[in-house]
Design an enzyme around this catalytic site. Sequence first.
Site, PDB file in Angstrom:
ATOM      1  N   GLU A   1       7.753   0.995   4.944  1.00 29.30           N
ATOM      2  CA  GLU A   1       7.227  -0.050   5.820  1.00 29.30           C
ATOM      3  C   GLU A   1       7.433  -1.382   5.112  1.00 29.30           C
ATOM      4  O   GLU A   1       7.175  -1.489   3.911  1.00 29.30           O
ATOM      5  CB  GLU A   1       5.727   0.204   6.067  1.00 29.30           C
ATOM      6  CG  GLU A   1       5.057  -0.833   6.950  1.00 29.30           C
ATOM      7  CD  GLU A   1       3.569  -0.548   7.171  1.00 29.30           C
ATOM      8  OE1 GLU A   1       2.966   0.211   6.393  1.00 29.30           O
ATOM      9  OE2 GLU A   1       3.016  -1.098   8.154  1.00 29.30           O
TER      10      GLU A   1
ATOM     11  N   HIS B   1       4.074   7.117   3.793  1.00 29.60           N
ATOM     12  CA  HIS B   1       4.990   5.980   3.632  1.00 29.60           C
ATOM     13  C   HIS B   1       4.490   5.062   2.539  1.00 29.60           C
ATOM     14  O   HIS B   1       3.331   5.147   2.112  1.00 29.60           O
ATOM     15  CB  HIS B   1       5.181   5.203   4.941  1.00 29.60           C
ATOM     16  CG  HIS B   1       3.965   4.506   5.466  1.00 29.60           C
ATOM     17  ND1 HIS B   1       3.097   5.075   6.372  1.00 29.60           N
ATOM     18  CD2 HIS B   1       3.460   3.269   5.220  1.00 29.60           C
ATOM     19  CE1 HIS B   1       2.128   4.223   6.660  1.00 29.60           C
ATOM     20  NE2 HIS B   1       2.318   3.116   5.981  1.00 29.60           N
TER      21      HIS B   1
ATOM     22  N   HIS C   1       0.828  -1.206   0.000  1.00 25.91           N
ATOM     23  CA  HIS C   1       0.000   0.000   0.000  1.00 25.91           C
ATOM     24  C   HIS C   1       0.861   1.253   0.000  1.00 25.91           C
ATOM     25  O   HIS C   1       2.044   1.200   0.307  1.00 25.91           O
ATOM     26  CB  HIS C   1      -0.967   0.042   1.200  1.00 25.91           C
ATOM     27  CG  HIS C   1      -0.300   0.064   2.543  1.00 25.91           C
ATOM     28  ND1 HIS C   1       0.016  -1.082   3.236  1.00 25.91           N
ATOM     29  CD2 HIS C   1       0.102   1.089   3.339  1.00 25.91           C
ATOM     30  CE1 HIS C   1       0.577  -0.756   4.393  1.00 25.91           C
ATOM     31  NE2 HIS C   1       0.648   0.554   4.481  1.00 25.91           N
TER      32      HIS C   1
END
Length: 134
Positions: A130, A79, A7
């Site tokens: 991430e 992020h 994502h």
Amino acid sequence: MIGRLNHVAIAVPDLAAATALYKDVLGATVGAPQDQPEHGVTVVFVTLDNTKIELLHPLGKDSPIAGFLARNPAGGVHHICYEVADITAASARLKRARARVLGDGKPRIGAHGKPVLFLHPKDFTGTLIELEEA
Ligand code: CO
């Protein structure tokens, strides 16, 4: 090591306005807002064919995205999340490369209930990364 893009997270100052933008202007499939008090955010998931967008809005006093929104009042990309098959192996590899893992360096359970690590943006071309075990 990294696999699919899981994502892209976008911090937004107005969650309802951002949701309407993705739904009505961009014609995307958006979910209902979900409070995640343990992560200090309210999230709206935008489902795309090949990945997801997460619209993040601060929840509570100590939200990890409050500072980001103070510096970026219009919102912005917060992020990006890549999938890895083995988060422990990923952590060891990053340690050998002297890349900084945020926090105590150990995987913790992220917003999707899976182990995650966050990597220092200064070590990765200015982007907070991430890694999620998937
Ligand atoms: Co994320």
